[in-house]
Design an enzyme around this catalytic site. Structure first.
Site, PDB file in Angstrom:
ATOM      1  CG  HIS A  55       1.524  63.520 -91.805  1.00  0.00           C
ATOM      2  ND1 HIS A  55       0.268  63.674 -91.901  1.00  0.00           N
ATOM      3  CD2 HIS A  55       2.023  63.852 -90.303  1.00  0.00           C
ATOM      4  CE1 HIS A  55       0.018  64.314 -90.581  1.00  0.00           C
ATOM      5  NE2 HIS A  55       1.066  64.178 -89.730  1.00  0.00           N
ATOM      6  CG  HIS A  57       4.536  66.530 -86.850  1.00  0.00           C
ATOM      7  ND1 HIS A  57       3.783  67.641 -86.759  1.00  0.00           N
ATOM      8  CD2 HIS A  57       3.832  65.378 -87.342  1.00  0.00           C
ATOM      9  CE1 HIS A  57       2.633  67.057 -86.941  1.00  0.00           C
ATOM     10  NE2 HIS A  57       2.691  65.846 -87.268  1.00  0.00           N
ATOM     11  CE  LYS A 141      -3.180  67.280 -90.463  1.00  0.00           C
ATOM     12  NZ  LYS A 141      -2.166  67.129 -89.782  1.00  0.00           N
ATOM     13  CG  HIS A 179      -5.787  64.789 -86.877  1.00  0.00           C
ATOM     14  ND1 HIS A 179      -4.579  64.622 -86.272  1.00  0.00           N
ATOM     15  CD2 HIS A 179      -6.581  64.417 -85.850  1.00  0.00           C
ATOM     16  CE1 HIS A 179      -4.539  63.699 -85.140  1.00  0.00           C
ATOM     17  NE2 HIS A 179      -5.846  63.687 -84.844  1.00  0.00           N
ATOM     18  CG  HIS A 217      -1.979  60.562 -88.801  1.00  0.00           C
ATOM     19  ND1 HIS A 217      -3.264  60.813 -88.655  1.00  0.00           N
ATOM     20  CD2 HIS A 217      -1.492  61.556 -88.555  1.00  0.00           C
ATOM     21  CE1 HIS A 217      -3.820  61.912 -88.295  1.00  0.00           C
ATOM     22  NE2 HIS A 217      -2.569  62.674 -88.323  1.00  0.00           N
ATOM     23  CG  ASP A 291       2.240  61.730 -87.470  1.00  0.00           C
ATOM     24  OD1 ASP A 291       2.176  63.235 -87.391  1.00  0.00           O
ATOM     25  OD2 ASP A 291       1.260  61.325 -86.750  1.00  0.00           O
TER      26      ASP A 291
END
Length: 389
Positions: A55, A57, A141, A179, A217, A291
């Protein structure tokens, strides 16, 4: 180095059944005294299979170029989140984004980005087929609309508007990455994960028991219990460094701490302890997902700061600390390097990295011409240093 002793974990005092190794080195502490009086200290090294980040970004543009090397230096692969502006909603966009990532990598890097699609109310089943056929898209996602950074284009009614897409995902064995928060203003921010489990995730799993789902997460005891209650191999959870070592007090100690603000928000200490127990238990249902979410400092330290903790430079150090303190170092490798690829049906990495028990100081900031990024534990000293074998 005066003496080196090598202990494979199997059959060692740790009682591990793992392929990772521990190396103990006796090193001189004070070279100024006579040899027969010199003191020694023991340095511990762990050699583990190269981890993956399930995970991550990376953003795009200048931010992408600034942060990608922090991940590629230690991780073999990473699931790349699609919440850009505009979001990555098509296979063609995912392939273009992948090209940008590969172009930004350091020379001779063998890091592999694993792409994802951003689910919307209008995503088509055919797009899922294209994604699977592409060989570069590995998951879809789910962002509930308004849940976090750049989620305004997310899903408004998963079980009402996305059923054909989910049915196709089951057929294509394409995982749904969740999420897990509701966004209703009537729900307390600290309860959003639990309410999501009760009202969205549980009904989804009941309706589609063969859908592979990763609850991303996770932050609560409720999420731990839910993942453990589901069929192994179909529902899993990723765990971040911050949710293993920080509770919600860290948002306010010494004043408001914007660099500890992330979504899902940090929770009570009882939830942190439950997550630590879950990941250090040896369960195959949980695996590494940082994350890591970089923002320019000015977007964090402002009247309406962005959510996200930039932890890529320190993640492995933090995970090692957690497992060491739990007396479970022999289980670290499975969490970082085995459980993720096994869930996704991908081969495990074959290369190794080292984690050396030696103090190192985290930079206070990473500076660039356009601004700077403050990492997790900025300016603090950590005890485990990742290094290539």
């Amino acid at each position: 180095m005066l003496k080196t002793s090598f202990f494979p974990c199997k059959g060692s005092a740790l009682g591990a059944r793992s392929v990772f190794s521990i190396k103990l080195m006796s090193v001189l502490v004070n070279a100024r005294v006579p040899t027969h009086l010199k003191a020694f200290r023991t340095i511990m090294e762990l050699s583990i299979t190269r981890p993956d980040d399930w995970h991550l970004h990376l953003r795009d543009g200048e931010l992408l170029e600034a942060v990608v090397s922090h991940t590629s230096h230690h991780f073999g692969r990473a699931i790349i989140m699609p919440n850009l502006k505009p979001p990555i909603t098509t296979t063609a966009a995912a392939m273009a984004y992948r090209h940008s990532i590969l172009k930004a990598l350091p020379q001779n890097s063998d890091f592999t980005p694993l792409m994802t699609l951003y689910l919307t109310d209008t995503t088509s089943p055919n797009e899922i087929k294209l994604a699977r056929d592409s060989g570069v898209v590995f998951a879809v996602k789910l962002y509930p609309a308004g849940a976090t950074t750049n989620s305004q284009d997310g899903v408004t009614d998963l079980l009402g508007k996305c059923l054909p897409v989910i049915e196709e995902m089951v057929q294509q064995n394409m995982p749904l990455l969740v999420h897990g928060e509701v966004t209703s203003p009537d729900v307390d921010v600290f309860d959003r994960e639990k309410v999501f489990i009760d009202t969205v995730l549980s009904p989804l799993i009941q309706k589609f028991p063969q859908l592979k789902v990763v609850m991303e997460h996770i932050t609560t005891m409720d999420a731990v219990n839910f993942v453990e209650s589901c069929d192994q191999g179909f529902v899993a959870g990723t765990v971040t460094p911050q949710h293993l070592v920080l509770n919600r007090n860290f948002l306010f100690q010494g004043g408001l701490q914007p660099h500890n603000y992330c979504l899902p928000v940090l929770k009570r200490e009882i939830h942190r302890q439950a997550i630590v127990s879950a990941v250090t238990s040896g369960s195959k249902r949980f695996f590494l997902g940082t994350d890591s979410a970089p923002h320019d400092r000015r977007k964090k330290e402002c009247p309406c700061g962005c959510a996200g903790i930039y932890n890529s430079p320190v993640a492995l150090s933090v995970y090692a600390k957690v497992f060491e303190e739990a007396g479970a170092l022999e289980k670290l490798e499975a969490f970082t390097s085995f459980n993720g690829p096994d869930f996704y049906g991908l081969p495990r990495n074959t290369s190794k990295i080292k984690l050396i028990k030696t103090p190192w100081k985290v930079p206070k900031s990473f500076y660039f011409t356009w601004g700077d990024i403050v990492p997790m534990f900025a300016g603090e000293t950590l005890e485990w240093l990742p290094s290539h074998v």
